[in-house]
Write an enzyme that holds these catalytic residues in place. Structure first.
Site, short mmCIF file in Angstrom:
data_model
loop_
_atom_site.label_atom_id
_atom_site.label_comp_id
_atom_site.label_asym_id
_atom_site.label_seq_id
_atom_site.Cartn_x
_atom_site.Cartn_y
_atom_site.Cartn_z
N ASN A 1 46.06 -34.82 -102.38
CA ASN A 1 47.51 -34.43 -101.33
C ASN A 1 46.99 -33.70 -100.22
O ASN A 1 46.86 -34.18 -98.70
CB ASN A 1 48.42 -33.78 -101.98
CG ASN A 1 49.37 -32.57 -100.80
OD1 ASN A 1 50.10 -32.83 -100.06
ND2 ASN A 1 48.74 -31.77 -100.65
N TYR B 1 44.01 -38.83 -86.70
CA TYR B 1 44.85 -39.04 -87.70
C TYR B 1 45.36 -40.07 -88.32
O TYR B 1 45.55 -40.15 -89.60
CB TYR B 1 46.20 -38.51 -87.23
CG TYR B 1 47.10 -37.49 -88.35
CD1 TYR B 1 46.31 -36.79 -89.78
CD2 TYR B 1 48.25 -37.79 -88.35
CE1 TYR B 1 47.24 -36.57 -90.87
CE2 TYR B 1 49.46 -37.97 -89.89
CZ TYR B 1 48.52 -37.15 -91.11
OH TYR B 1 49.83 -36.80 -91.56
#
Ligand SMILES: NC(=O)c1ccc[n+]([C@@H]2O[C@H](COP(=O)([O-])OP(=O)(O)OC[C@H]3O[C@@H](n4cnc5c(N)ncnc54)[C@H](OP(=O)(O)O)[C@@H]3O)[C@@H](O)[C@H]2O)c1
Length: 244
Positions: A87, A150
């Site tokens: 994560n 990103y």
């Protein structure tokens, strides 16, 4: 869903989605190890969850030495991992023209290289039938402005997940991707309210997500209820991806 005595690792578990996920697993009986760079944030998470079932480890996913420390910590625990949640991640918003090499490298070192080598080093420590969940983002399959580097990191995460699902299937290990839409976490603390409102208006469910709602999807994919789900890409975004 019952995770009694299951051993779970959540990278980037000191805040946001990772923290909500660790909390949910612990409420369901698991033992959870969370990582993060900032020891104060880890201590705060420990205080918030307030359970002997939670362990913390300061470990920067972008540093190979820290990944080795994480691996050593798990090896010395004597327990194999039942669920691995990859994560830890950062987001930076720049147009392609504005993106510097430093921004690009930061994003790729944490979101891709760190995730890839954490996965690689922890594979030997997974039980047969383990579950791995990689946290991507809805931007990996859409074309939001200001998100080029990103989004590219998250497309790379999707690709790593697909390969891992194939390579680890012989050991009955399931690998899935959760792709959140905009979620109310510390990551978005700097996002101005009017931007969040505009984004929420574009979501079919007319709001942004809560960390607990992403955690619910992660916990489901980790559970035996998801026993025939592997290689999936689960959007948890109020339906926004279908609008693109
Ligand atoms: N929030 C959203 O809107 C959203 C949407 C789509 C996808 N996502 C993805 O969901 C994941 C979690 O995001 P979030 O919103 O929960 O973020 P967050 O609130 O900023 O929390 C990020 C967590 O990752 C840790 N972390 C960051 N860099 C790290 C590193 N180099 N090594 C180890 N840990 C690191 C942070 O701790 P330290 O800073 O102390 O290291 C923190 O525990 C990320 O992969 C993100 O890309 C988020």
């Amino acid at each position: 869903m019952d995770f009694t005595n299951k051993n779970i690792v959540v990278t980037g578990g000191s805040a946001g989605i990772g923290l909500a996920t660790a909390k949910s697993f612990i409420e369901k009986g698991a033992k959870v190890l969370i990582t993060g760079r900032n020891t104060d944030a880890l201590d705060k998470a420990s205080h918030t969850i307030n359970s002997p079932a939670l362990k913390t480890l300061a470990s920067d996913i972008s540093k190979m030495a820290d990944i080795a420390t994480l691996e050593q910590n798990i090896a010395e625990s004597g327990h194999k991992i039942d669920v691995l949640v990859l994560n830890a991640g950062i987001a930076k918003q720049y147009s392609i023209e504005e993106t510097t090499e430093e921004v690009f490298d930061d994003l790729f070192n944490i979101n891709v290289k760190g995730l890839f080598f954490t996965l690689q080093k922890l594979i030997p420590h997974l039980v047969e039938g383990a579950s791995i969940i990689l946290i991507s983002s809805g931007v990996s399959v859409s074309g939001y402005a200001q998100m080029g580097a990103y989004a590219a990191t998250k497309s790379a995460v999707d690709a790593i997940a697909r390969t891992a699902a194939t390579e680890l299937a012989d050991r009955k290990i399931r690998v899935n991707t959760v792709a959140p839409g905009l979620t109310d976490t510390p990551m978005n603390q700097q996002t101005p309210e009017h931007i969040k409102t505009a984004i929420a208006a574009a979501v079919p469910l007319k709001r942004i997500g809560e960390a607990e709602e992403i955690a619910n999807a992660i916990v489901f994919l980790a559970s035996s209820e998801a026993s025939y789900i592997s290689g999936s890409y689960l959007s948890v975004d109020g339906g926004v991806t279908i609008r693109r």
